[in-house]
Design a protein around this motif. Structure first.
Motif, PDB file in Angstrom:
ATOM      1  N   LYS A  94      23.250 -16.207  35.470  1.00 17.13           N
ATOM      2  CA  LYS A  94      24.596 -16.685  35.130  1.00 17.13           C
ATOM      3  C   LYS A  94      24.739 -18.168  35.426  1.00 17.13           C
ATOM      4  O   LYS A  94      25.526 -18.870  34.814  1.00 17.13           O
ATOM      5  N   LYS A  95      23.937 -18.639  36.382  1.00 16.90           N
ATOM      6  CA  LYS A  95      23.979 -20.060  36.738  1.00 16.90           C
ATOM      7  C   LYS A  95      22.645 -20.733  36.403  1.00 16.90           C
ATOM      8  O   LYS A  95      22.218 -21.659  37.102  1.00 16.90           O
ATOM      9  N   LYS A 133      15.874 -19.452  29.217  1.00 18.81           N
ATOM     10  CA  LYS A 133      16.499 -20.772  29.147  1.00 18.81           C
ATOM     11  C   LYS A 133      16.157 -21.669  30.332  1.00 18.81           C
ATOM     12  O   LYS A 133      16.163 -22.888  30.203  1.00 18.81           O
ATOM     13  N   ALA A 151      17.925 -24.490  37.480  1.00 22.01           N
ATOM     14  CA  ALA A 151      18.721 -25.669  37.101  1.00 22.01           C
ATOM     15  C   ALA A 151      19.231 -26.431  38.314  1.00 22.01           C
ATOM     16  O   ALA A 151      20.246 -27.115  38.237  1.00 22.01           O
ATOM     17  N   ALA A 181      19.851 -27.034  42.758  1.00 18.21           N
ATOM     18  CA  ALA A 181      20.615 -26.395  43.825  1.00 18.21           C
ATOM     19  C   ALA A 181      21.955 -25.984  43.231  1.00 18.21           C
ATOM     20  O   ALA A 181      22.396 -26.548  42.225  1.00 18.21           O
ATOM     21  N   ASP A 182      22.585 -25.002  43.842  1.00 22.34           N
ATOM     22  CA  ASP A 182      23.870 -24.518  43.324  1.00 22.34           C
ATOM     23  C   ASP A 182      24.961 -25.546  43.636  1.00 22.34           C
ATOM     24  O   ASP A 182      25.365 -25.718  44.789  1.00 22.34           O
ATOM     25  N   ILE A 183      25.422 -26.211  42.584  1.00 20.22           N
ATOM     26  CA  ILE A 183      26.347 -27.334  42.748  1.00 20.22           C
ATOM     27  C   ILE A 183      27.700 -26.879  43.288  1.00 20.22           C
ATOM     28  O   ILE A 183      28.428 -27.663  43.897  1.00 20.22           O
ATOM     29  N   PRO A 227      18.619 -34.957  38.138  1.00 19.18           N
ATOM     30  CA  PRO A 227      19.921 -35.519  37.729  1.00 19.18           C
ATOM     31  C   PRO A 227      20.898 -35.767  38.874  1.00 19.18           C
ATOM     32  O   PRO A 227      22.084 -36.005  38.621  1.00 19.18           O
TER      33      PRO A 227
END
Ligand code: COA
Length: 258
Positions: A21-22, A58, A62, A64-66, A131
Motif C-alpha cells: 500500500k505504501k 511496482k 520506496a 523510509a516511511d515518510i 530523493p
C-alpha cells in the motif's frame, strides 16, 4: 512476520518486503523483521545465498516511511538513522552473498537497502534515487557513505544533491547495478547467478566479503593486511584442499563448505 516474508529453498533464502500500500516503504517493524531474519540466518548453515526483493511489480522499496517524519525531533531522527544503519550494516556484514533483486522503485532507504546488498540486479522498470533533499532532509541509512564508495563521489553527489531518479539503464552505466533484465527475466536470471555462486566454496566467499568490506576505506597497506589475514584463514578450511586437489585431478570440486 507481518511485512517481510522469507522462504528457504535449496540453499537460498528469498526475502520479500511486502508493504505494497505504501510501495514497500520501510517502517520500524520491517527493520525489526529484517534484523531478526538475518540474525536467524547466521545459524542456518545450509543457507548459502540470500535474495531480497519487493512484493508486487511496482516497487522494491520506496524509502523510509515518510509518514513518520513530521513528528520526529532531531534526537529521534538521530536514533532513526542509527537504527536503519544498524540493520543495513548487519545485512552488509552477512558472510553469505546477499543479492538485491530490484523490481521497481528503489528510492531513499530502498536504494540504501540495495546498496547494503553485495550485488544488485534490476528489472528494466526499476528507478533509483536518493530523493531525501526534496523532503528537506538527507539520506540517513548509509546512502551518503555507501553510494560514493560504490559509484564515486561525483556521480553520488549528482543523485544526492538533485534528488533525481535514474532508470535502471542509467544506474547500470553509473555502476550502481550489476545488470538489468526484463521484469519477467529478473528472478530467473538471478537464480542462474546464484547457482554459479552456490557452486563455489562458501567459506572462500565469506572470506572474500570480509576482506572487501573490512579493507574498504582503509589505507591500502592496511587493506592488504586484511586480505593476507583472510587468505591465511582460507587455508584453514577443508575446502581449500578439495579445491586444489580437484583442479589437479581435472574434476569439479565437491566443496563441503567447511
Ligand atoms: N513513505 C510513505 N508512504 C509512501 C512512500 C514512502 N516513502 N512512498 C510511497 N508512499 C505511499 C504514497 O503516499 C501513496 O499512499 P496513498 O495512496 O495513501 O496516498 C502510495 O504509497 C502510492 O504512492 P504514489 O505516490 O501514489 O505512487 P506514484 O506511482 O504516483 O509515485 C513514487 C511513486 C515512488 C515516485 C512516490 O510515491 C514517491 O515519490 N515516494 C516517496 C519516495 C521518497 O521520497 N523516498 C525517500 C523517503 S526518505
Amino acid at each position: 512476520m507481518d511485512f517481510v516474508n522469507v522462504e528457504f529453498n535449496e540453499g537460498i533464502a528469498c526475502i520479500t518486503i511486502d508493504n505494497q500500500k505504501k510501495l514497500n516503504a520501510l517502517n520500524a517493524q520491517i527493520l525489526d523483521e529484517l534484523e531478526s531474519i538475518f540474525l536467524d540466518m547466521a545459524k542456518k548453515t545450509d543457507i548459502r545465498a540470500v535474495m531480497i526483493t519487493g512484493a508486487g511489480e511496482k516497487s522494491f522499496a520506496a524509502g523510509a516511511d515518510i509518514s513518520q517524519f513530521p513528528s520526529l525531533t532531531p534526537e529521534e531522527a538521530f536514533a532513526f538513522a542509527k537504527r536503519g544503519q544498524a540493520v543495513f550494516s548487519l545485512i552488509e556484514s552477512s558472510p553469505k552473498p546477499v543479492i538485491a533483486a530490484v523490481n521497481g522503485f528503489a528510492l531513499g532507504g530502498g536504494c540504501e537497502l540495495a546498496l547494503a546488498c553485495h550485488l544488485r540486479y534490476a528489472s528494466e522498470n526499476a528507478m533509483f534515487g536518493q530523493p531525501e533533499v526534496k523532503l528537506g532532509v538527507i539520506a540517513g541509512y548509509g546512502g551518503t557513505q555507501r553510494l560514493p564508495r560504490l559509484i564515486g563521489s561525483g556521480r553520488a553527489l549528482d543523485l544526492l544533491l538533485s534528488g533525481r531518479m535514474v532508470t535502471a539503464t542509467e544506474a547500470k552505466q553509473m555502476g550502481l547495478v550489476n545488470d538489468v533484465f526484463s521484469p519477467s527475466e529478473l528472478l530467473p536470471k538471478i537464480e542462474e547467478i546464484i547457482q554459479v555462486i552456490l557452486a563455489q566454496g562458501s567459506q572462500a566467499q565469506a572470506f572474500t566479503l570480509k576482506a572487501v568490506y573490512e579493507g574498504a576505506g582503509r589505507p591500502i597497506a592496511q587493506g592488504l593486511e586484511v586480505e593476507a589475514a583472510a587468505f591465511r584463514d582460507a587455508f584453514k578450511t577443508e575446502d581449500r584442499v578439495e579445491g586444489a586437489t580437484a583442479f589437479l585431478e581435472h574434476r569439479a570440486p565437491e566443496f563441503k563448505n567447511r
